[in-house]
Every structure is written in C-alpha cells, then in structure tokens.
Design an enzyme around this catalytic site. Structure first.
Site, short mmCIF file in Angstrom:
data_model
loop_
_atom_site.label_atom_id
_atom_site.label_comp_id
_atom_site.label_asym_id
_atom_site.label_seq_id
_atom_site.Cartn_x
_atom_site.Cartn_y
_atom_site.Cartn_z
N HIS A 122 0.84 -1.20 0.00
CA HIS A 122 0.00 0.00 0.00
C HIS A 122 0.88 1.24 0.00
CE1 HIS A 122 -3.48 -2.35 2.17
NE2 HIS A 122 -3.17 -2.84 0.99
N TYR A 126 1.35 4.44 -3.04
CA TYR A 126 1.22 5.89 -2.97
C TYR A 126 2.38 6.58 -3.69
CZ TYR A 126 -1.95 4.31 0.68
OH TYR A 126 -2.94 3.65 1.36
N GLU A 186 -7.94 0.76 9.88
CA GLU A 186 -8.39 -0.08 8.77
C GLU A 186 -9.84 0.21 8.38
OE1 GLU A 186 -6.10 -1.62 7.45
OE2 GLU A 186 -4.87 -2.84 8.77
N HIS A 223 -8.20 -6.96 6.57
CA HIS A 223 -7.33 -6.75 7.72
C HIS A 223 -8.16 -6.37 8.95
CE1 HIS A 223 -3.79 -5.48 4.86
NE2 HIS A 223 -4.24 -6.71 4.63
#
Length: 346
Positions: A122, A126, A186, A223
């Site tokens: 993740h 970005y 999350e 998650h």
C-alpha cells in the site's frame, strides 16, 4: 498491573504445536494449519492471501494526462490525501510485525506477516501514484504532509500515543488498545480519503488511482476483520481486562476519532464538487458504528445504521456485519466473526 509481553522464541520444541494462548502462552513455533487453536483463522488467512496484487499492475497512463486538468482544489486534496494515507499505512507494516513478534500462536504470526507485506505494498502504491502524476518536489511535499500539516498532526495525536506506548511498554492492556486503533485505521481513518478518489472516478477522473485505492480498500476490509477477531479472542482469553473502564475507553476513542476524521474531511474536501460534507460526516459515523459492531460493541450514533453515501457501494466490497455481547462473554463462549449473523455493505 498488566502482564508484560516479551518476544517469543522462534522455535521451542518442548512446547505443543497448538498454542496455549494467543499472547503469553506456549507453542513450539511449528505451524500445522490442521491443528491450530482457532481453526477459523485459516479462513482469514485464505481470504487475505487471495488479495495479492502489485501497484505496478495498475495502468496510470490516463491519470498522468488528467491530473493537470483537475481543479486546484482537487489537486491539493489529491496530494494531501495521499500524504494522509502514507502516514497511516507506513506504521501499519511495523505494527503488524510487532504484534506478530509477541504472539505465541503461529497462525497469528503467519497472518500478520501477510498483512505486513500488503501494508508495505500500500505504501509503495502511494509513491507509484505520485510518481505518475507529480514532480519529484510535489511527491516529496505530499509525503511530508504527515510531519508538517497541523490539522493532520492533531488528527493523529492519539494514534501516535497508543502505538508508541505499545512499542515502549508491550503489555496485554496496551496490545488491546493498539488493536483498537488498528481497527480504527483499517475501518474508519482511510474512508473520507477513499471517498474522494471514488468521487473522482464516478466523474471519469483519475480512474487508475481509484482502481488502486479500491484494491487497498479491499485489503483493509479483510485486515480489519482479522484484527477485530483477534482482539475479541484476546479479550476472551484475558477476561480480567474486560472491564467497564476499558469499554468506556474504547467508546471514547471512537468518539474522538469520528470528531477528528470529520474535522479532517471538512478541511481537505472543502470545495470538492460532488462531495457533500454533511453526508460525509454521516458516512464517518456509519463507519464507526460498523467497526464497533466488529469489536462486539454497540452503535453510538443513533440513526446511522445505513450507508448515507449509497453511490460509494459501486467501489467497495461487502463483508459480514457483526454484533454480539462479546464484552459479556467468557473465553469458552468465544464466537468467531464468520458465525455471526448479518450481511450488508460497507
């Protein structure tokens, strides 16, 4: 005084393969998925593993061309929100590893390793997105947001405090608090940012970035499911921490987080065409209620049981809703999340 946890030995053959406790127990370090303390953790493992993807697989060609055509407000929000996401996802790789190091259950270690890897991807995504649409100076500036933006610094104060306290003093109590904040990250803290990118996509803007965000969103849902399940099981094994004081603490963190997320959304999404800030506030409260149910608690925002942003369902996956009186359960009554009734959209 709360029990202090220490790093678990890698291999201890004198202990049984099936762990005697999730944290502070005994286990050999040998993982046999057919003989684990919580068999349904295997389902979590399979669901999380099924989500493998790489940022470089997403075509950013059109986004590269479109970014300069976005309004000034959209460009600024784009860069600030990427900075927010990087600030939150970076520590998630680390926190997953720290929880893993303290767990005496080898199945937890295995799942947390996969989660850590996905969180790392993740964060990479970005940088990948920014390298496709912005100069190096703008890229670096975006990643500095989490260190310099006063609104974001204020928003993240409690996350920083809880995570760092867990790092410096890894007790059962601090572990439980860290897991509460992991579920908040999350399941709540990302969502005004996700909504921004989905709003662009429904207007045929930056579809590559939105696709990437939807992959991240899908990962975070899984998650969040596992961490909340791990939290519930850990609390069931350690009922002495199941107190009214702790319950009140959890509710307080959710109220504070909703307040800060709302302030952030009004700050970063002001002037964005297609985003109704009042609707966004309702969506944040709706998300908080859902995450509380995952932890086994009750809604705190009356009237926010349905998603007020119906259009967002086209961009996010569904998963089981949960609600039990978990804080009143004993260890032997522990019920896995997948057995709980109810199913609706995020």
């Amino acid at each position: 005084m709360s029990q202090t946890l220490t790093k678990v030995k890698i291999l201890e053959p004198i202990n049984p393969n099936k762990s005697t406790a999730l944290f502070g127990g005994k286990a050999s370090g040998i993982l046999n998925w057919n003989d684990i303390a919580y068999p349904h953790f295997y389902t979590h493992r399979e669901q999380i593993r099924a989500l493998f993807w790489r940022a470089s697989e997403v075509d950013m060609t059109q986004d590269t061309k479109q970014f300069s055509t976005l309004s000034e407000e959209e460009q600024n929000a784009f860069l600030k929100i990427i900075g927010l996401l990087a600030t939150l996802d970076g520590p998630q790789t680390d926190i997953a590893g720290r929880i893993s190091n303290l767990s005496t259950d080898p199945s937890v270690k295995s799942i947390m390793a996969t989660i850590a890897d996905q969180e790392s991807e993740h964060n990479h995504s970005y940088a990948y997105v920014l390298s496709s649409v912005a100069t190096l100076h703008k890229q670096n500036e975006s990643f500095e947001t989490g260190r310099k933006d006063e609104v974001l610094l204020k928003r993240n104060e409690r996350i920083m405090e809880v995570y760092n306290e867990f790092s410096e003093n890894p007790t059962i109590a601090n572990l439980l608090k860290a897991m509460v904040y992991t579920t908040l990250l999350e399941g709540l803290f990302f969502y005004s940012g996700f909504a921004f990118f989905y709003n662009l996509a429904r207007n045929q803007k930056m579809v590559g970035t939105s696709t990437m965000i939807s992959y991240i969103n899908r990962d975070e849902l899984q998650h969040g499911r596992f961490i909340s399940d791990l939290f519930r099981a850990t609390l069931a094994e350690n009922p002495e921490y199941n107190t009214a004081e702790f319950t009140d603490w959890v509710y307080d963190q959710f109220r504070h987080s909703v307040e800060q997320e709302t302030i952030w959304s009004k700050y970063v999404l002001a002037g964005i065409d297609g985003i109704d800030l009042l609707e966004m506030e309702g969506y944040i409260k709706y998300r908080a209620n859902k995450m509380l149910r995952l932890l086994g608690l009750s809604d705190i925002y009356e009237g926010y049981t349905d998603n007020p942003m119906k259009w967002i369902r086209a961009y996010v996956d569904n998963f089981d809703d949960t609600k039990t009186d978990f804080f009143e359960q004993k260890s032997r009554q522990y019920t896995k999340t997948s057995d709980l009734n109810g199913f609706d959209e995020l």
